[in-house]
Design an enzyme around this catalytic site. Sequence first.
Site, PDB file in Angstrom:
ATOM      1  N   PHE A 168      34.528  45.546   3.587  1.00 56.04           N
ATOM      2  CA  PHE A 168      35.175  46.024   2.370  1.00 56.04           C
ATOM      3  C   PHE A 168      36.312  45.110   1.922  1.00 56.04           C
ATOM      4  O   PHE A 168      36.712  45.129   0.763  1.00 56.04           O
ATOM      5  CB  PHE A 168      35.690  47.467   2.532  1.00 56.04           C
ATOM      6  CG  PHE A 168      36.762  47.652   3.568  1.00 56.04           C
ATOM      7  CD1 PHE A 168      38.092  47.378   3.274  1.00 56.04           C
ATOM      8  CD2 PHE A 168      36.439  48.121   4.838  1.00 56.04           C
ATOM      9  CE1 PHE A 168      39.078  47.562   4.221  1.00 56.04           C
ATOM     10  CE2 PHE A 168      37.424  48.292   5.787  1.00 56.04           C
ATOM     11  CZ  PHE A 168      38.747  48.016   5.486  1.00 56.04           C
ATOM     12  N   ASP A 169      36.824  44.256   2.824  1.00 52.80           N
ATOM     13  CA  ASP A 169      37.893  43.338   2.415  1.00 52.80           C
ATOM     14  C   ASP A 169      38.138  42.328   3.532  1.00 52.80           C
ATOM     15  O   ASP A 169      37.867  42.597   4.717  1.00 52.80           O
ATOM     16  CB  ASP A 169      39.190  44.103   2.133  1.00 52.80           C
ATOM     17  CG  ASP A 169      40.218  43.251   1.384  1.00 52.80           C
ATOM     18  OD1 ASP A 169      39.841  42.193   0.857  1.00 52.80           O
ATOM     19  OD2 ASP A 169      41.393  43.651   1.343  1.00 52.80           O
ATOM     20  N   PHE A 180      39.430  47.150  11.552  1.00 54.01           N
ATOM     21  CA  PHE A 180      40.144  45.929  11.198  1.00 54.01           C
ATOM     22  C   PHE A 180      40.150  44.980  12.401  1.00 54.01           C
ATOM     23  O   PHE A 180      40.581  45.370  13.497  1.00 54.01           O
ATOM     24  CB  PHE A 180      41.593  46.229  10.811  1.00 54.01           C
ATOM     25  CG  PHE A 180      41.742  47.052   9.572  1.00 54.01           C
ATOM     26  CD1 PHE A 180      41.810  46.453   8.321  1.00 54.01           C
ATOM     27  CD2 PHE A 180      41.799  48.439   9.646  1.00 54.01           C
ATOM     28  CE1 PHE A 180      41.951  47.211   7.173  1.00 54.01           C
ATOM     29  CE2 PHE A 180      41.945  49.203   8.506  1.00 54.01           C
ATOM     30  CZ  PHE A 180      42.019  48.587   7.268  1.00 54.01           C
ATOM     31  N   TYR A 238      42.241  56.387   4.295  1.00 50.11           N
ATOM     32  CA  TYR A 238      42.284  56.798   2.884  1.00 50.11           C
ATOM     33  C   TYR A 238      41.704  58.190   2.651  1.00 50.11           C
ATOM     34  O   TYR A 238      41.612  58.643   1.509  1.00 50.11           O
ATOM     35  CB  TYR A 238      41.553  55.771   2.025  1.00 50.11           C
ATOM     36  CG  TYR A 238      42.259  54.420   2.011  1.00 50.11           C
ATOM     37  CD1 TYR A 238      43.373  54.212   1.199  1.00 50.11           C
ATOM     38  CD2 TYR A 238      41.828  53.388   2.823  1.00 50.11           C
ATOM     39  CE1 TYR A 238      44.029  52.992   1.191  1.00 50.11           C
ATOM     40  CE2 TYR A 238      42.481  52.164   2.827  1.00 50.11           C
ATOM     41  CZ  TYR A 238      43.580  51.965   2.015  1.00 50.11           C
ATOM     42  OH  TYR A 238      44.229  50.755   2.017  1.00 50.11           O
ATOM     43  N   ILE A 298      48.546  51.994   5.423  1.00 49.62           N
ATOM     44  CA  ILE A 298      47.960  53.262   5.855  1.00 49.62           C
ATOM     45  C   ILE A 298      48.470  53.557   7.268  1.00 49.62           C
ATOM     46  O   ILE A 298      48.772  52.655   8.044  1.00 49.62           O
ATOM     47  CB  ILE A 298      46.421  53.224   5.812  1.00 49.62           C
ATOM     48  CG1 ILE A 298      45.877  52.084   6.685  1.00 49.62           C
ATOM     49  CG2 ILE A 298      45.909  53.105   4.381  1.00 49.62           C
ATOM     50  CD1 ILE A 298      44.359  52.075   6.829  1.00 49.62           C
ATOM     51  N   TYR A 300      43.046  39.422   8.475  1.00 49.67           N
ATOM     52  CA  TYR A 300      42.179  40.511   8.912  1.00 49.67           C
ATOM     53  C   TYR A 300      40.818  40.432   8.243  1.00 49.67           C
ATOM     54  O   TYR A 300      40.659  39.884   7.145  1.00 49.67           O
ATOM     55  CB  TYR A 300      42.808  41.874   8.607  1.00 49.67           C
ATOM     56  CG  TYR A 300      42.865  42.206   7.134  1.00 49.67           C
ATOM     57  CD1 TYR A 300      41.823  42.882   6.502  1.00 49.67           C
ATOM     58  CD2 TYR A 300      43.956  41.823   6.361  1.00 49.67           C
ATOM     59  CE1 TYR A 300      41.873  43.177   5.146  1.00 49.67           C
ATOM     60  CE2 TYR A 300      44.020  42.112   5.008  1.00 49.67           C
ATOM     61  CZ  TYR A 300      42.968  42.783   4.401  1.00 49.67           C
ATOM     62  OH  TYR A 300      43.017  43.057   3.057  1.00 49.67           O
TER      63      TYR A 300
END
Length: 564
Positions: free
Chosen positions: A176-177, A239, A222, A196, A166
């Site tokens: 962010f990632d 994502f 979150y 999540i 992802y």
Amino acid sequence: MALALCLILLYTTVVDVKCDPGALVDVVIDRYSIPRACPREVQNEDFVRYHFNGTFHSDGKQFDSSHDRGTAFISQVGLGRLITGMDRGLQGMCVNERRKITVPPHLAYGTIGTGGGIIPPDAVLVFDVILLDIWNAEDKVEIRTISKSESCKRTAAATDYIRYHYNGTLLNGSVFDTSYSRNSTYDTYVGEGHLIQGMDEGLLGMCVGERRVIIVPPFLAYGEKGSGPNIPPQATLVFEVLMVDIFNTKDKLTVEVKEVPKNCTRKTVVGDYIRYHYNGTFLDGSAFDSSYQRNSTYNTYIGKGYVISGVDKALQGLCIGEKRKVTVPPHMAYGEQGVGELIPGSAVLVFDIHVIDFHNPKDAIAIEILHKPKECDITSDVDDLIEYRYNCSTMDGTLLYSSDHYDLPPATTLGSNKVIQGLDEGLRGMCEGERRRVIVPPHLGHGEDGAKGVPSSAVLLFELELLDLKKGVPEGYMFVWLGESPDPLFPAMDINGDKEVPLEEFTAFLMAQIEEGKGRLRPGMDANNIIKDMFDNQDRNRDGKIVLSELKLKADEEPKHEEL
């Protein structure tokens, strides 16, 4: 400046404003940076997250800035939680849009201003805004399919274990990632609360190889707390997902038969030794190993734990030449640990298998008679000299050797260890003109070491034709009687009756026995040389003739194979 402020841009609400250079009647919007793509605009009751700089219109002095605080401002639009001017000014904004919103006093803090004197009475306020996020309490997980395999035999369901790659970004595109930077998939159970909530929902129904964009509103991600330094509070998460692998702990081995030969007289069982080629891939089709690249089959015993349990089981019940596609779940492969950098933990493995041959250490040769002459009175046996034609191939049809490649056919004496044991046995009991197909297991062929041009542990297939047969004599003998020898022998040898037998007379006697079918010389050797050797063995005193005393003396001694 007053004329410029008369240009009012409201995205969703049209406001009729008369140009009065003395005072602002409504919000003035300058959309000075608009993104090309705008899938969603701010509407009443939407939540927004944005950065801003607030300045006074009169002198440009800054009175507030979310940038300085390092935290974006979060609020809900259209419900009076913002000053009226901002409520109006944010309407119709897109994520990543930049606006300058000029708010007159009556739509800001009016004639009172704010406590502490930060905003004086009747102040015209200018907000330079960049919108970072939009969501609504009614939002659900949004799924956009980018690509999907045409053949999708299985989709991710609750309790499945999945591996996926992802890229994770905020709604404004900031990353962010990403799993790609770690060069490792994200591996987890789906639908069991390990993710999540929004991801748990968004991953369901995916196929291996499918690509999706999954947009998760903050309250399914979150929420108010955010996560770490890269995911702020109340952030919508985007994502882009590639599904790599799916399995369930209840999964069993999956076998798909691709090709089965017409003639299959025997199938593999536990204890057999098998040679096979394979391509090994993951569920997404990416390769991790191939015997073809090494140009060497994989050789192993079946059912003895020398290979992973899934393959060990899949190798049972196959025919020579059969092709199978075998899907092995991780708990029947390399489990959670994987194998170094080659096979990730919890990976489903797919093997495309082609069986080259198999045998059992207890196997004998297998003989199939293709043609046999009607008259078959004399057959080949140990000590016979034969000429034959052959083609030698592996069981997949790969030709290794052929007698047709030579000017003369091969000749051998059966039982003399001149050819491999299986071939020697396969050539016995044949008539001249007979044709056979003989299968020779490795332990009767070239064994585990193989030979030049012959793979190790290869089962060999011989196509044989017996061209010529000369009956032989036992090992160590030069001549044998086919019945009872003349009794007494010496008078029969002494053709002229002079009580002595020279070489010429000895030769004539033996040739007569051979012609009459009463005796046989060792085939493949010069007859005159054999007879001379036999004569010399009888002529003990080396005077060029054999007499009765010499023959009798010889008969009393321990027998010699070369003699009568």
